[in-house]
Design a protein around this motif. Sequence first.
Motif, mmCIF file in Angstrom:
data_model
loop_
_atom_site.group_PDB
_atom_site.id
_atom_site.type_symbol
_atom_site.label_atom_id
_atom_site.label_comp_id
_atom_site.label_asym_id
_atom_site.label_seq_id
_atom_site.Cartn_x
_atom_site.Cartn_y
_atom_site.Cartn_z
ATOM 1 N N ARG A 115 -95.753 46.283 -71.763
ATOM 2 C CA ARG A 115 -95.006 45.653 -72.884
ATOM 3 C C ARG A 115 -93.694 45.067 -72.495
ATOM 4 O O ARG A 115 -93.369 44.050 -73.003
ATOM 5 C CB ARG A 115 -94.498 47.053 -73.862
ATOM 6 N N GLU A 116 -93.180 45.381 -71.332
ATOM 7 C CA GLU A 116 -91.814 45.226 -70.689
ATOM 8 C C GLU A 116 -92.411 43.549 -70.142
ATOM 9 O O GLU A 116 -91.701 42.729 -70.232
ATOM 10 C CB GLU A 116 -91.244 45.738 -69.753
ATOM 11 N N ARG A 117 -93.496 43.515 -69.331
ATOM 12 C CA ARG A 117 -94.008 42.383 -68.699
ATOM 13 C C ARG A 117 -94.094 41.448 -69.601
ATOM 14 O O ARG A 117 -93.629 40.114 -69.433
ATOM 15 C CB ARG A 117 -95.161 42.725 -68.044
ATOM 16 N N ALA A 118 -94.481 41.749 -70.855
ATOM 17 C CA ALA A 118 -94.860 40.477 -71.822
ATOM 18 C C ALA A 118 -93.493 39.873 -72.322
ATOM 19 O O ALA A 118 -93.681 38.616 -72.537
ATOM 20 C CB ALA A 118 -95.779 41.246 -72.910
ATOM 21 N N VAL A 119 -92.655 40.870 -72.474
ATOM 22 C CA VAL A 119 -91.544 40.090 -72.763
ATOM 23 C C VAL A 119 -90.699 39.298 -71.970
ATOM 24 O O VAL A 119 -90.047 38.230 -71.981
ATOM 25 C CB VAL A 119 -90.638 41.277 -73.389
ATOM 26 N N ALA A 133 -82.825 46.270 -58.861
ATOM 27 C CA ALA A 133 -83.295 45.941 -60.027
ATOM 28 C C ALA A 133 -83.940 44.477 -60.192
ATOM 29 O O ALA A 133 -85.087 44.588 -60.680
ATOM 30 C CB ALA A 133 -82.399 45.963 -61.007
ATOM 31 N N ARG A 134 -83.312 43.763 -59.480
ATOM 32 C CA ARG A 134 -84.287 42.405 -59.508
ATOM 33 C C ARG A 134 -85.313 42.396 -58.602
ATOM 34 O O ARG A 134 -86.556 42.151 -58.930
ATOM 35 C CB ARG A 134 -83.107 41.437 -58.708
ATOM 36 N N ARG A 135 -85.197 43.142 -57.404
ATOM 37 C CA ARG A 135 -86.582 43.426 -56.713
ATOM 38 C C ARG A 135 -87.484 44.043 -57.451
ATOM 39 O O ARG A 135 -88.755 43.816 -57.214
ATOM 40 C CB ARG A 135 -86.086 43.917 -55.121
ATOM 41 N N THR A 136 -87.001 45.139 -57.969
ATOM 42 C CA THR A 136 -88.011 45.951 -58.967
ATOM 43 C C THR A 136 -88.886 45.278 -59.773
ATOM 44 O O THR A 136 -90.160 45.156 -59.953
ATOM 45 C CB THR A 136 -87.499 47.214 -59.488
ATOM 46 N N HIS A 141 -93.467 42.899 -62.170
ATOM 47 C CA HIS A 141 -94.193 41.968 -63.009
ATOM 48 C C HIS A 141 -94.559 40.686 -62.684
ATOM 49 O O HIS A 141 -94.967 39.836 -63.500
ATOM 50 C CB HIS A 141 -92.891 41.774 -64.303
ATOM 51 N N GLY A 142 -94.331 40.454 -61.395
ATOM 52 C CA GLY A 142 -94.738 39.213 -60.808
ATOM 53 C C GLY A 142 -93.907 37.958 -61.405
ATOM 54 O O GLY A 142 -94.796 36.561 -61.616
ATOM 55 N N LEU A 143 -92.696 37.895 -61.683
ATOM 56 C CA LEU A 143 -92.053 36.790 -62.493
ATOM 57 C C LEU A 143 -91.444 35.746 -61.534
ATOM 58 O O LEU A 143 -91.542 36.116 -60.255
ATOM 59 C CB LEU A 143 -90.700 37.398 -63.203
ATOM 60 N N SER A 147 -86.159 32.767 -62.042
ATOM 61 C CA SER A 147 -85.981 33.291 -63.392
ATOM 62 C C SER A 147 -85.343 34.730 -63.503
ATOM 63 O O SER A 147 -84.947 34.960 -64.479
ATOM 64 C CB SER A 147 -87.324 33.526 -64.259
ATOM 65 N N VAL A 148 -85.264 35.444 -62.319
ATOM 66 C CA VAL A 148 -84.485 36.570 -62.430
ATOM 67 C C VAL A 148 -83.332 36.585 -61.642
ATOM 68 O O VAL A 148 -83.203 36.211 -60.359
ATOM 69 C CB VAL A 148 -85.297 37.663 -61.693
ATOM 70 N N HIS A 149 -82.094 37.020 -62.270
ATOM 71 C CA HIS A 149 -80.965 36.781 -61.627
ATOM 72 C C HIS A 149 -80.159 38.131 -61.548
ATOM 73 O O HIS A 149 -80.536 39.197 -62.069
ATOM 74 C CB HIS A 149 -79.877 35.736 -62.518
ATOM 75 N N VAL A 150 -78.898 38.097 -60.808
ATOM 76 C CA VAL A 150 -78.179 39.326 -60.712
ATOM 77 C C VAL A 150 -76.988 39.154 -61.054
ATOM 78 O O VAL A 150 -76.064 38.218 -60.755
ATOM 79 C CB VAL A 150 -78.203 40.045 -59.160
#
Length: 354
Positions: A115-119, A133-136, A141-143, A147-150
């Motif tokens: 569910r989190e991955r879909a969002v 948290a970014r690495r996790t 989720h393979g984003l 697109s993932v920032h700190v």
Amino acid sequence: MGELRATALSVVHVVVPEGIDDPRHPSGGNAYDRRICRELATLGCVVHEYAVAGDWPTPSPDSLSTLARVLASVPDGAVVLLDGLIASAAPEAVLPEADRLRMVVLLHLPLGGARERAVLLAAAAVVTTSNWARRTVLDQHGLPEQSVHVAEPGADVAAPTPGSQSGGELLCVAAVVPAKGHDTLLDALARISHLDWRCRCVGALDLDAGFVGHVRARARGAGIAARVLFTGPLTASELGAVLTTTDLVVTASRRESYGMSATEALARGIPVVAGAVGGLPEALGLASDGSLPGLLFPAEDPVALAEHLARWLGDAGLRDKLRRSAAGRRATLGGWTQTARQVAAVLADSRVAC
């Protein structure tokens, strides 16, 4: 990070859990959300805030319906900053609006799961509060990495706390729930009952009555109940007053994305003993001279925690060293304006007119 243009103010729609300002249940996530809303407004963004009722992240159908109505009311093309506690639990409400809105998820603690991955895959961007948290999120989720920032939580630097000669005033700031590890803390304190200390536990006592009863019983059984004070939650000013008489902050969490109680202590030059879990080592950080302003122990290891506490209480030289390092860490802490600029930069990349 660039200044927001005063001549073309952005409009940001922010979705937060209802109760964000509830003094009975303070949390790092709520504090972060509140400060970001205020700082974005100070930087020139027009902030529209929506507080959505629900037992997040386990919402009822009514809560999901409410969230869906809130998102449907936001104009086409607008940028929405969603608290991850809500967004990760609500793909039914979020995904239908993903093509119409520019949604950025502020993920305080990755929950994992489909569910989190879909969002997160549907979001324009994700903001996390630590590199851990970014690495996790990337691993789970393979984003796309871009697109993932700190944006680490800020800290309000305050007058330094000198500390007592004995070092025996200990403080733990966390809701009394299993994830925060009060049972580990009580087991460690029981092992050093022959030493001179007192520990205040500041945090909500009504979220898990069974666990609260369990840790109180541990304290009684170990003969240390009179030395462990469960205060319940305190206001910011009340907590500030407690910090002025604190020698050491102890964090025994089993999981933690960052650890704002650690930086709140370090902002006053108070050393921290913390479990080496999640983003806590990042929160502890390093002083300007490269030294560690506290001690780390393996999470859920009361023996190691007890050993660190015994060293702290028994070694004046160690206390002086860690206090100097904690004072140096004050100079390396970022403020909330810096955090807000980092969030604003992500929003700008998501086509906010900043």
